[in-house]
Structure formats: C-alpha cells, structure tokens
Design an enzyme around this catalytic site. Structure first.
Site, mmCIF file in Angstrom:
data_model
loop_
_atom_site.group_PDB
_atom_site.id
_atom_site.type_symbol
_atom_site.label_atom_id
_atom_site.label_comp_id
_atom_site.label_asym_id
_atom_site.label_seq_id
_atom_site.Cartn_x
_atom_site.Cartn_y
_atom_site.Cartn_z
ATOM 1 C CE LYS A 144 43.914 72.582 53.673
ATOM 2 N NZ LYS A 144 43.033 71.634 52.999
ATOM 3 N NE ARG B 176 39.139 67.505 48.887
ATOM 4 C CZ ARG B 176 39.900 68.207 49.735
ATOM 5 N NH1 ARG B 176 39.793 68.036 51.026
ATOM 6 N NH2 ARG B 176 40.764 69.088 49.268
ATOM 7 N N PRO C 96 41.447 76.432 48.382
ATOM 8 C CG PRO C 96 40.766 78.532 49.049
ATOM 9 C CD PRO C 96 40.256 77.160 48.774
ATOM 10 C CD GLU C 97 46.262 72.299 48.119
ATOM 11 O OE1 GLU C 97 47.266 71.837 48.671
ATOM 12 O OE2 GLU C 97 45.741 71.803 47.110
#
Ligand SMILES: [Zn+2]
Length: 259
Positions: A51, A248, A2-3
């Site tokens: 976040k 990533r 989730p961003e």
C-alpha cells in the site's frame, strides 16, 4: 481504506501524468519538508509496494507516500487550483499535469538507495513482480497462534490486503476469522486466492469478488452485514478484530465460516 489494488492503480495514474516529465513545482505542505524543492528534476517513475507509493525523481531522490485511511492522489491540469477544503499535503507539478496528494497518511523524502528502510519490512507484494506465495506462507507460519484475520492484515506477512480482501478471502475459503494461523488447513490456497482477487480487480475501480459487477452483487460478505449469505442464507455478521485501539472491521458468515 485503499487496498493494494487501488494503490496499484494510483501508481499507474501517477506514471501516466508524471513519468519522464520535469517538475516545474513541488509543494510539500508537511512541516518536515517545507523547504524541500524538487523543481527542475525529471520524474523517473512511480511504483507501488503493497500500500506504499514510491515516486522516484532524478538525482536519486524518492518521494514516499501512503494513503492510509482516506488519502488520495488526484491528477489535474497544471495550474488549476485544487478544490477548496481539500487537505493538500503535497503537489508535484509538471508542465501539463499536476499530481495533488490529498490527506496523505505519510509523506517522506529519502534517497532512492534507502527505500528499503521504508518498505523493506513488507512481506511479498500481492501485486508486485516478485509475488511469492511460499514466502507469504512461511511468514504467516512464524506466528501460528495469531488469528488468521489479524495475520492477513499484517503487511509484514504479505502486502496489499485490507479489510475488504480479508473478509472476502476468508469467506471464500470457509475460514472463521479468529481461527489460529496454525489451524488453517491450506494457507497456500488462501494466499493464492487473495492474490487472484487482487489481480482480478487491479485494473478497475471497486472490488468485485463474486464475478458479478452489478453494484449490489459485487461482494460475498463485505458491506453486507445483516443480509442473508449468498450461499447459505445465514445473516452476515459484523464485528471488529485486532489489538485494542487498532480494531478493524470484519464481516463473516457464521454458517459458511464456523468457529
Ligand atoms: Zn453462508
């Protein structure tokens, strides 16, 4: 993962279910807080910071949670059992609703006055009331030799970007992800674009950066490895970037974002 926009929406859902309600039950399934009991306290509100989620409870207590890779908060009627198999870490229940925290990456309980110890390191929040593009640029410039791709994910520079917004923002600005921060021509335009993209997506699920909400058309490069670039036809590249063991995903177009 989730961003910032998804976390922003999660905060809104938690507010809708819990704000102003008295907790009838709290169930911390985290060893450190196994005996913590917040029942009888009113939930004041939940805010997002990048976040991170901060749920403030009567009596100067804040429950800090972070979704990390695949955590979520589910809202369901109080009394209903969470589906079996869910890795529940925390339940906050009031008379009508319960918020069930599944696979949360972080759970902390702190004094509200000490929230800064948890989120004080964050750079300007792209969706926060105090979003400050100049401060984000100032922080980015402090490490001119870092790659811009890594710098955008570093929440100390600006808070809220994950791998999707990183890839999409760099594509739209025509910036190769491995370019040094010091060599990126207009950092102000870059962070302002990232802000616009998150703002545009904060109220609905999914990430649309093309302006086209049809499922196959929502992004420029993210999720499109090996497919032709929508602008120049070059096949979209897929790779990883970041320090060893912290790599990533990154996607880019070698035609539109030359090295
Ligand atoms: Zn291209």
């Amino acid at each position: 993962m989730p961003e910032g926009d998804a976390v922003h929406r999660t905060a809104a859902r938690l507010r809708g279910a819990l704000d102003g309600q008295v907790l009838t039950r709290s169930d911390f399934r985290v060893p450190r807080y196994a005996t913590t009991d917040l029942s009888g306290r009113e939930v004041l509100t939940t805010v997002s910071r990048g976040k991170h989620l901060l749920t403030r409870v009567e009596g100067g207590v804040t429950v800090h949670t972070h979704l990390r890779m695949d955590g979520s908060w589910r809202i369901m009627p109080a009394g209903r059992r969470p589906p079996p198999g869910d890795q529940v870490r925390l339940i906050l229940a009031c008379r009508q609703w319960q918020a069930v925290g599944v696979r949360l990456g972080m759970v902390d309980v702190v004094a509200t006055s000490e929230e800064q110890q948890l989120v004080g390191h964050l750079g300007p929040d792209l969706l926060g009331p105090d979003w400050d593009p100049d401060e984000a640029v100032r922080r980015l410039r402090q490490a001119p030799d870092q790659t811009i791709g890594e710098a955008l994910l570093d929440q100390r520079n600006l808070a809220g970007i994950g791998t999707i917004y990183r890839a999409e923002t760099l594509f739209l600005r025509g910036v190769w992800p491995w370019r040094r921060v010091g060599d990126v021509e207009d950092l102000g335009a870059l962070v302002t674009l990232a802000h616009r993209l998150l703002e545009a997506n904060k109220s609905h699920a999914g990430t649309v950066t093309t302006g086209d909400r049809r499922p196959a058309n929502q992004t420029w490069v993210y999720g499109r490895a090996g497919r032709p670039c929508r602008r120049c036809g070059t096949r979209i590249s897929r790779g990883e970037m970041g320090a060893q063991s912290q790599e990533r995903l990154i996607l880019w177009c070698g035609g539109c974002q030359p090295g």
